[in-house]
Write an enzyme that holds these catalytic residues in place. Structure first.
Site, PDB file in Angstrom:
ATOM      1  N   SER A 142       0.853  -1.182   0.000  1.00 41.19           N
ATOM      2  CA  SER A 142       0.000   0.000   0.000  1.00 41.19           C
ATOM      3  C   SER A 142       0.889   1.232   0.000  1.00 41.19           C
ATOM      4  O   SER A 142       1.981   1.221   0.592  1.00 41.19           O
ATOM      5  CB  SER A 142      -0.872   0.011   1.252  1.00 41.19           C
ATOM      6  OG  SER A 142      -1.527   1.258   1.356  1.00 41.19           O
ATOM      7  N   TYR A 164      -0.895  -1.277  10.701  1.00 45.24           N
ATOM      8  CA  TYR A 164      -1.119  -1.567   9.276  1.00 45.24           C
ATOM      9  C   TYR A 164      -0.091  -0.873   8.375  1.00 45.24           C
ATOM     10  O   TYR A 164       0.583  -1.551   7.579  1.00 45.24           O
ATOM     11  CB  TYR A 164      -2.534  -1.155   8.866  1.00 45.24           C
ATOM     12  CG  TYR A 164      -2.827  -1.420   7.404  1.00 45.24           C
ATOM     13  CD1 TYR A 164      -3.018  -2.713   6.925  1.00 45.24           C
ATOM     14  CD2 TYR A 164      -2.905  -0.367   6.487  1.00 45.24           C
ATOM     15  CE1 TYR A 164      -3.270  -2.955   5.574  1.00 45.24           C
ATOM     16  CE2 TYR A 164      -3.161  -0.600   5.146  1.00 45.24           C
ATOM     17  CZ  TYR A 164      -3.345  -1.899   4.695  1.00 45.24           C
ATOM     18  OH  TYR A 164      -3.591  -2.129   3.360  1.00 45.24           O
TER      19      TYR A 164
HETATM   20  N1  LIG Z   1      -8.730  -1.680  -0.078  1.00 45.38           N
HETATM   21  C1  LIG Z   1      -7.793  -0.751  -0.142  1.00 45.38           C
HETATM   22  O1  LIG Z   1      -8.088   0.467  -0.226  1.00 45.38           O
HETATM   23  C2  LIG Z   1      -6.339  -1.129  -0.147  1.00 45.38           C
HETATM   24  C3  LIG Z   1      -5.412  -0.101  -0.285  1.00 45.38           C
HETATM   25  C4  LIG Z   1      -4.063  -0.424  -0.301  1.00 45.38           C
HETATM   26  C5  LIG Z   1      -3.675  -1.750  -0.207  1.00 45.38           C
HETATM   27  N2  LIG Z   1      -4.612  -2.732  -0.071  1.00 45.38           N
HETATM   28  C6  LIG Z   1      -4.134  -4.108   0.007  1.00 45.38           C
HETATM   29  O2  LIG Z   1      -4.776  -4.908  -0.967  1.00 45.38           O
HETATM   30  C7  LIG Z   1      -4.890  -6.264  -0.494  1.00 45.38           C
HETATM   31  C8  LIG Z   1      -6.326  -6.739  -0.577  1.00 45.38           C
HETATM   32  O3  LIG Z   1      -7.104  -5.953   0.294  1.00 45.38           O
HETATM   33  P1  LIG Z   1      -8.704  -5.833   0.175  1.00 45.38           P
HETATM   34  O4  LIG Z   1      -9.002  -4.388   0.236  1.00 45.38           O
HETATM   35  O5  LIG Z   1      -9.225  -6.648  -0.935  1.00 45.38           O
HETATM   36  O6  LIG Z   1      -9.109  -6.463   1.593  1.00 45.38           O
HETATM   37  P2  LIG Z   1     -10.312  -7.428   2.033  1.00 45.38           P
HETATM   38  O7  LIG Z   1     -11.517  -7.218   1.167  1.00 45.38           O
HETATM   39  O8  LIG Z   1     -10.433  -7.257   3.495  1.00 45.38           O
HETATM   40  O9  LIG Z   1      -9.729  -8.884   1.682  1.00 45.38           O
HETATM   41  C9  LIG Z   1      -8.639  -9.374   2.391  1.00 45.38           C
HETATM   42  C10 LIG Z   1      -8.479 -10.833   2.044  1.00 45.38           C
HETATM   43  O10 LIG Z   1      -7.400 -11.360   2.826  1.00 45.38           O
HETATM   44  C11 LIG Z   1      -7.873 -12.532   3.469  1.00 45.38           C
HETATM   45  N3  LIG Z   1      -7.128 -12.826   4.688  1.00 45.38           N
HETATM   46  C12 LIG Z   1      -6.952 -12.080   5.793  1.00 45.38           C
HETATM   47  N4  LIG Z   1      -6.234 -12.749   6.702  1.00 45.38           N
HETATM   48  C13 LIG Z   1      -5.944 -13.954   6.150  1.00 45.38           C
HETATM   49  C14 LIG Z   1      -5.233 -15.091   6.593  1.00 45.38           C
HETATM   50  N5  LIG Z   1      -4.670 -15.157   7.807  1.00 45.38           N
HETATM   51  N6  LIG Z   1      -5.095 -16.141   5.748  1.00 45.38           N
HETATM   52  C15 LIG Z   1      -5.664 -16.110   4.518  1.00 45.38           C
HETATM   53  N7  LIG Z   1      -6.372 -15.071   4.051  1.00 45.38           N
HETATM   54  C16 LIG Z   1      -6.510 -14.010   4.873  1.00 45.38           C
HETATM   55  C17 LIG Z   1      -9.348 -12.282   3.729  1.00 45.38           C
HETATM   56  O11 LIG Z   1     -10.010 -13.503   3.995  1.00 45.38           O
HETATM   57  P3  LIG Z   1     -11.324 -13.583   4.943  1.00 45.38           P
HETATM   58  O12 LIG Z   1     -12.506 -13.298   4.058  1.00 45.38           O
HETATM   59  O13 LIG Z   1     -11.283 -14.985   5.436  1.00 45.38           O
HETATM   60  O14 LIG Z   1     -11.160 -12.573   6.025  1.00 45.38           O
HETATM   61  C18 LIG Z   1      -9.719 -11.668   2.384  1.00 45.38           C
HETATM   62  O15 LIG Z   1      -9.877 -12.670   1.419  1.00 45.38           O
HETATM   63  C19 LIG Z   1      -4.316  -6.248   0.933  1.00 45.38           C
HETATM   64  O16 LIG Z   1      -2.960  -6.642   0.901  1.00 45.38           O
HETATM   65  C20 LIG Z   1      -4.431  -4.785   1.334  1.00 45.38           C
HETATM   66  O17 LIG Z   1      -3.504  -4.430   2.341  1.00 45.38           O
HETATM   67  C21 LIG Z   1      -5.936  -2.449  -0.038  1.00 45.38           C
END
Ligand SMILES: NC(=O)c1ccc[n+]([C@@H]2O[C@H](COP(=O)([O-])OP(=O)(O)OC[C@H]3O[C@@H](n4cnc5c(N)ncnc54)[C@H](OP(=O)(O)O)[C@@H]3O)[C@@H](O)[C@H]2O)c1
Length: 237
Positions: A142, A164
């Site tokens: 991020s 985070y």
């Molecule tokens: N959304 C944003 O604005 C944003 C911005 C910058 C970076 N990111 C990065 O993009 C990536 C995806 O984020 P997202 O926004 O799509 O988040 P999200 O919708 O919360 O999805 C996160 C995913 O990670 C899984 N997860 C969490 N802990 C886990 C574990 N111990 N083992 C296996 N799976 C696990 C969750 O599974 P469960 O359903 O089981 O919880 C879910 O499938 C992350 O690396 C995040 O830091 C996101």
């Protein structure tokens, strides 16, 4: 051995990870949907398959050594190799996150998932990646992990965070070390931008599909290793 490109996306049952799996599946790749919850995983696999993707489920909790070892064994047995690993799974750790108020246990939990989880999965998959003709690793980071942006006077990069944001800085640093150790594997970091997902209670302004785009480019097009990218190009460390 399969002729298709074999990919694994961690945390692929929802959000950006699901859209990365969708995008890689649309390329005709075989996509492993890494997810810790059986019901959510199978629902995602069914949806991807209904849309025409060659998706399969991979039980995977990135915080569990046994789970990660079993995931590698599953891919080894089915395909004998892995071409692309997308380390996408992450958690925020919730609130409070200010350094003066954060629970140290939260910091440990976030680092275990967002950093050690990536190391765990990467090292377990490494023997399989080494059998690929074109191995790539994409680590979802991020821009809040950019110390340059965190120190910017306008303070525009995310809220104050002791878990985070630093976990993403840590992930960036670890990824640079992998790139130095593994010159034969392209390993890069992507930032999806502020995307509407569960991670931020859907406050993000980009769609998950837009957020997935940089990971798909890093998995397919962008040449080079050890870089940190968003859609617009390189992000400063
Ligand atoms: N959304 C944003 O604005 C944003 C911005 C910058 C970076 N990111 C990065 O993009 C990536 C995806 O984020 P997202 O926004 O799509 O988040 P999200 O919708 O919360 O999805 C996160 C995913 O990670 C899984 N997860 C969490 N802990 C886990 C574990 N111990 N083992 C296996 N799976 C696990 C969750 O599974 P469960 O359903 O089981 O919880 C879910 O499938 C992350 O690396 C995040 O830091 C996101």
């Amino acid at each position: 051995m399969s002729e298709s490109t074999i990919a694994l996306v961690t945390g692929a049952n929802k959000g950006i990870g699901y859209e990365i799996a969708t995008g890689l599946g649309a390329l005709g790749w075989v996509v492993g949907v890494g997810a810790r919850d059986a019901e959510r995983r199978e629902a995602a696999v069914a949806k991807l398959r209904a849309a025409g993707a060659d998706a399969f489920g991979v039980p995977l909790d990135v915080t569990g050594d046994a789970s990660v070892t079993a995931a590698a064994a599953l891919i080894e047995e089915r395909f004998g190799r892995l071409d692309v690993l997308v380390n996408n799974a992450a958690i925020t750790g919730g609130v409070p996150q200010e350094p003066t108020r954060v629970d140290p246990a939260t910091v440990l939990r976030v680092v275990d998932t967002n950093v050690v989880g990536v190391i765990r999965v990467t090292n377990a998959m490494l023997p399989l990646l080494r059998r690929s003709a074109r191995p790539r690793i994409v680590n979802m980071s991020s821009s809040v992990g950019s110390l340059t942006r965190q120190s910017a006077v306008d303070g525009s990069t995310g809220p104050i965070s002791a878990a985070y944001s630093p976990s993403k800085t840590f992930l960036n640093a670890v990824t640079v070390q992998y790139a130095k150790e593994l010159p034969d594997i392209q390993i890069n970091l992507g930032c999806p931008g502020f995307t509407a997902t569960d991670l931020n209670n859907f406050r993000g302004v980009r769609t998950p599909s837009q957020g997935a785009a940089i990971a798909i480019r890093l998995a397919t097009d962008i040449e080079g290793t050890g870089g940190f990218y968003e859609d617009a190009g390189r992000i400063p460390w």
